[in-house]
Design a protein around this motif. Structure first.
Motif, short mmCIF file in Angstrom:
data_model
loop_
_atom_site.label_atom_id
_atom_site.label_comp_id
_atom_site.label_asym_id
_atom_site.label_seq_id
_atom_site.Cartn_x
_atom_site.Cartn_y
_atom_site.Cartn_z
N ILE A 252 0.87 -1.21 0.21
CA ILE A 252 0.08 -0.05 -0.16
C ILE A 252 0.69 1.05 -0.05
CG2 ILE A 252 -1.48 1.47 1.44
CD1 ILE A 252 -2.84 -1.10 2.33
N ARG A 253 0.82 2.18 -0.86
CA ARG A 253 1.41 3.29 -0.95
C ARG A 253 0.96 4.50 -0.76
NH1 ARG A 253 5.40 3.57 -6.52
NH2 ARG A 253 5.51 5.50 -5.44
N VAL A 254 1.53 5.33 0.02
CA VAL A 254 1.08 6.61 0.27
C VAL A 254 1.93 7.77 -0.07
CG1 VAL A 254 0.29 7.98 2.44
CG2 VAL A 254 -0.09 5.50 2.28
N ASP A 255 1.91 8.33 -1.22
CA ASP A 255 2.91 9.40 -1.71
C ASP A 255 2.12 10.24 -2.56
OD1 ASP A 255 3.77 8.78 -4.75
OD2 ASP A 255 3.51 6.96 -3.54
N ALA A 256 2.72 11.51 -2.59
CA ALA A 256 2.14 12.54 -3.17
C ALA A 256 1.94 12.50 -4.81
CB ALA A 256 3.01 13.97 -2.92
N ARG A 257 2.75 11.58 -5.21
CA ARG A 257 2.75 11.26 -6.88
C ARG A 257 1.57 10.42 -7.19
NH1 ARG A 257 8.47 9.56 -9.01
NH2 ARG A 257 8.47 11.68 -10.26
N GLN A 258 0.83 9.92 -6.39
CA GLN A 258 -0.15 9.04 -6.75
C GLN A 258 -1.56 9.93 -7.11
OE1 GLN A 258 -0.53 6.92 -2.77
NE2 GLN A 258 -0.79 5.08 -3.97
N ARG A 276 -0.96 -5.34 6.60
CA ARG A 276 -0.60 -4.71 5.44
C ARG A 276 1.18 -4.26 5.62
NH1 ARG A 276 -4.44 -6.49 1.85
NH2 ARG A 276 -6.40 -5.69 2.26
N VAL A 277 1.66 -4.11 4.46
CA VAL A 277 2.93 -3.24 4.55
C VAL A 277 2.66 -2.17 3.69
CG1 VAL A 277 5.19 -3.42 3.56
CG2 VAL A 277 4.52 -5.30 4.54
N ILE A 278 2.73 -1.05 4.45
CA ILE A 278 2.44 0.39 4.00
C ILE A 278 3.87 0.91 3.83
CG2 ILE A 278 1.15 2.57 4.50
CD1 ILE A 278 -0.61 0.50 6.52
N LEU A 279 3.74 1.63 2.52
CA LEU A 279 5.08 2.47 2.13
C LEU A 279 4.81 3.74 1.73
CD1 LEU A 279 8.08 2.48 1.30
CD2 LEU A 279 7.51 1.47 -0.75
N GLY A 280 5.51 4.86 2.34
CA GLY A 280 5.10 6.07 1.93
C GLY A 280 5.82 7.09 2.48
N ALA A 284 2.64 9.00 5.59
CA ALA A 284 2.35 7.48 5.85
C ALA A 284 2.27 7.10 7.28
CB ALA A 284 3.55 6.49 5.19
N VAL A 285 3.05 7.87 8.17
CA VAL A 285 3.18 7.54 9.33
C VAL A 285 1.73 7.65 10.25
CG1 VAL A 285 3.41 9.75 10.39
CG2 VAL A 285 4.40 7.85 11.52
#
Length: 692
Positions: A252-258, A276-280, A284-285
């Motif tokens: 699961i990605r959490v970033d401004a480019r999405q 889940r593994v959450i990456l961002g 993301a925190v």
């Protein structure tokens, strides 16, 4: 319905709602009646519309909880509408938002705007349909009033919301031990070894990315969620490649480019009651995570992890609060430890890794040579190292600043050229194109405020000017420029001379044969409390890109920071730095807050602190006027011991609320959304508060 098991009202008919408002005086819970027709559908965490101040005027908010009765003496207004069936605000994220906001003297709503993405109705319908096994897709119908409608992402949706993703990565014994320590609430910091690593997919990433991915997957293999936080997209892409090479692409990605749809789809999956593994990046925190096992953070000293919006909370501080609340583990990793993490190590709050990292050999060109004592951009020793290196493969040269020339002075009097609009320094983004480095104002019609001269002289060398010189000095060599305007994430293993600014260094296949670090004296001369630790971080991150048998050349500079870098005694330097900051009451040995506004507003805030023990105030002093900041403002800096943090935040926050509430009545006729220039503004733990 998918998601966590949310609290329902039952027989309780009072809902406590947090309004979605930026006004600090509204940052508390309001009581509303639960209407009979909504009692079966309503649950805690849902977004609702409620009347505010009148039946005709409605605001959005989140249901925080329920009670049988209200302390409000009058008649409660009923909730008007449920905005979507999904309870977006999980209890743990609410507790985190409230605690983090209180610690920073801010509003919980500001945190929730970072934590909860914009609702996408079609994405939500597809997610709910998948949760109940409806293969026919979402029901027909348009989006709710005021809610955007955007197509769901075609890729990256991953497994259905009710199915745990399959982890093919099998942790080895050391990783099993690490995961055991983290899920038991352990707090660790590691100094990552230098050197890139080739993945099974053929991609090259920093060795640190593989180590972090393995640690996160070891936590995930134990049935716990892991949140991995990185400063920017370059780091995030390396970690994504590492996860995929280890057999786990269901991130699961959490970033401004999405896109908004991608961000919301990932958010809904994070709400599901499966690990889940959450990456961002920094936000993301705040992601919802079922049964959180660990928060892993890369390079916490990077200023990009400090949130630029109110209440300006650093991701590291939010991670510390969340780990304390949830019992999850903490894992700080970097090539160079931050002062904040070093303080936590010395307090025995964080455990440092016992084994020293592998480091690339560092050579100083000649510490006794002044930076202007040799011709051109390089001392001969560094130039020779470049010539030898490019015969075998790529060579990296790190420079301090982008553009052509970072500084401009008046040709007639030598005074530093300043922008006539905001007072910022003038530099040259390209040859002959002078402009302000703060606001971008052109210097075409500049005149010196000291002598009236109209000619500018370039000083120093930016990335473009360095490339221009290297094209002459190393004729016939392929030269690659990587900076903010010319980004490169990777270069191949062919011979090349790569000139890059700090943080824009591309990864080279197999690593660089030589890494040359320029402008040490300029970087160490930055008027910043953190110039020393920032230099160590910049240099170590660049040195980590060298091949295992490569070398690093520091072209110039001297002093304690340079000696610590060359000799590998950075931890000793950090300990001494913290002792000095303790004596001088500088962060992170104390906490700080700045209060900015009109003289009367700042004075009221300072007086609210009274005679608190362990608190001292510097100022107020005038704040220089800029294009976006009028004249007449002042700023006071409040320093306080950690034990006084909650009380200081409470009192300053009270002054902020009083100022905002009083201002509403004094300027009732102002245009909506336009705050008074002299309104009080608070900022806690600002890393640049003592910078010039």
């Amino acid at each position: 319905m998918s998601g966590y098991s949310a609290e329902r009202p039952g027989e309780r008919r009072v809902a406590h709602v947090l309004l979605d408002s930026a006004l600090p005086q509204l940052d508390h819970l309001f009581d509303y009646a639960v209407p009979e027709e909504l009692a079966e559908e309503l649950c805690a965490g849902q977004r609702v519309r409620v009347p505010f101040r009148s039946q005709r005027r409605h605001s959005h908010g989140y249901v925080i909880g329920f009670s049988a009765q209200s302390d409000f003496g009058g008649e409660l207004q009923p909730i008007a509408e449920i905005v979507g069936p999904v309870p977006q605000l999980s209890p743990d994220v609410w507790r985190l938002a409230r605690s983090v906001a209180d610690r920073a003297g801010g509003s919980a709503g500001d945190i929730l705007r970072l934590a909860i993405p914009q609702r996408m109705v079609r994405v939500e319908k597809q997610h709910l349909a998948a949760a109940i096994g409806d293969e026919s897709g979402p029901d027909e119908g348009g989006p709710g009033e005021g809610e955007p409608d955007e197509a769901a992402p075609d890729e990256g949706a991953g497994a259905g919301p009710g199915t745990a993703p399959r982890a093919e990565f099998v942790p080895e014994q050391p990783e099993c031990e690490l995961a055991e320590l983290l899920v038991d609430g352990g707090r660790l910091c590691i100094t990552a070894s230098h050197g890139p690593e080739r993945l099974a997919t053929g991609e090259w990433v920093g060795g640190w990315a593989v180590r972090l991915a393995r640690a996160a997957l070891a936590v995930f293999a134990r049935g716990r969620s892991a949140i991995v936080v990185t400063p920017d997209y370059r780091d995030l892409e390396q970690l994504r490649d590492a996860f995929e090479a280890l057999g786990h692409s269901d991130l699961i990605r959490v970033d401004a480019r999405q896109s908004n749809a991608e961000r919301y789809a990932g958010f809904l999956r994070a709400l599901d009651p499966v690990p889940r593994v959450i990456l961002g990046n920094r936000s993301a925190v705040y992601a919802p995570a079922h049964h959180l096992g660990a928060i892993l953070m890369w390079d916490d000293g990077d200023p990009v992890l400090a949130e630029p919006l109110a209440p300006y909370v650093h991701a590291r501080d939010a991670a510390l609060v969340r780990a304390e609340q949830s019992g999850a583990g903490l894992y700080f990793a970097a090539h160079s430890r931050s002062a904040e993490v070093q303080r936590l190590v010395e307090l025995d709050y964080v455990q440092a890794e016992r084994f020293p990292p592998r480091r690339t050999r560092v050579t100083h060109a000649d510490a006794s040579i002044a930076p202007d004592a040799f011709a051109g951009r390089l001392p001969e020793f560094a130039a020779r190292a470049i010539r030898e290196g490019v015969r075998e493969g790529p060579v990296l040269v790190q420079v301090a600043t982008p553009g052509y020339a970072p500084v401009a002075v008046c040709t007639d009097c030598g005074d530093l050229a300043r922008c006539r609009v905001c007072g910022g320094p003038i530099g040259f983004r390209a040859a002959g194109r002078g402009g302000c480095r703060w606001c971008g104002e052109s210097a075409a019609s500049w005149s010196c405020g000291e002598c009236g001269g109209a000619r500018l002289e370039q000083r120093g060398m930016g990335s473009q000017r360095t490339v221009e010189q290297f094209e002459r000095q190393f004729a016939g060599t392929r030269i690659v420029l990587s900076d903010g305007e010319h980004p490169h994430e990777r270069v191949d293993s062919r011979s090349a001379l790569v000139v890059a600014t700090r943080g824009a260094e591309p990864i080279a296949a197999g690593g660089y044969r030589v890494v040359v670090l320029l402008d040490a004296e300029r970087l160490l001369g930055l008027e910043s409390l953190r110039s020393g630790e920032d230099c160590l971080r910049w240099w170590q991150n660049a040195a980590a890109l060298a091949a295992p048998d490569g070398r690093v050349v520091l072209a110039s500079g001297g002093g304690p920071v340079v000696r610590a870098f060359v000799t590998g005694r950075e931890e000793d330097w950090l300990r001494g730095e913290l002792r000095d900051r303790q004596a001088l009451r500088y962060p992170p040995m104390v906490r700080v807050a700045s209060a900015t506004g009109g003289p009367a507003e700042v004075d009221r805030a300072v007086r609210a602190l009274g005679e608190l023990t362990g608190v001292d105030v510097l100022g107020p002093v005038p704040v220089p006027a800029r294009q976006d900041r009028p004249a007449g403002l002042v700023r006071a800096i409040v320093r306080f011991d950690y034990a006084q943090g909650s009380e200081v935040a409470k009192r300053l926050r009270g002054a902020l609320v009083a100022d905002a509430a009083g201002a509403s009545s004094r300027v009732a006729g102002r245009k909506p959304g336009r705050a008074r220039p002299e309104a009080l503004r608070l900022r806690f733990d600002d890393r640049g508060v003592f910078d010039a």
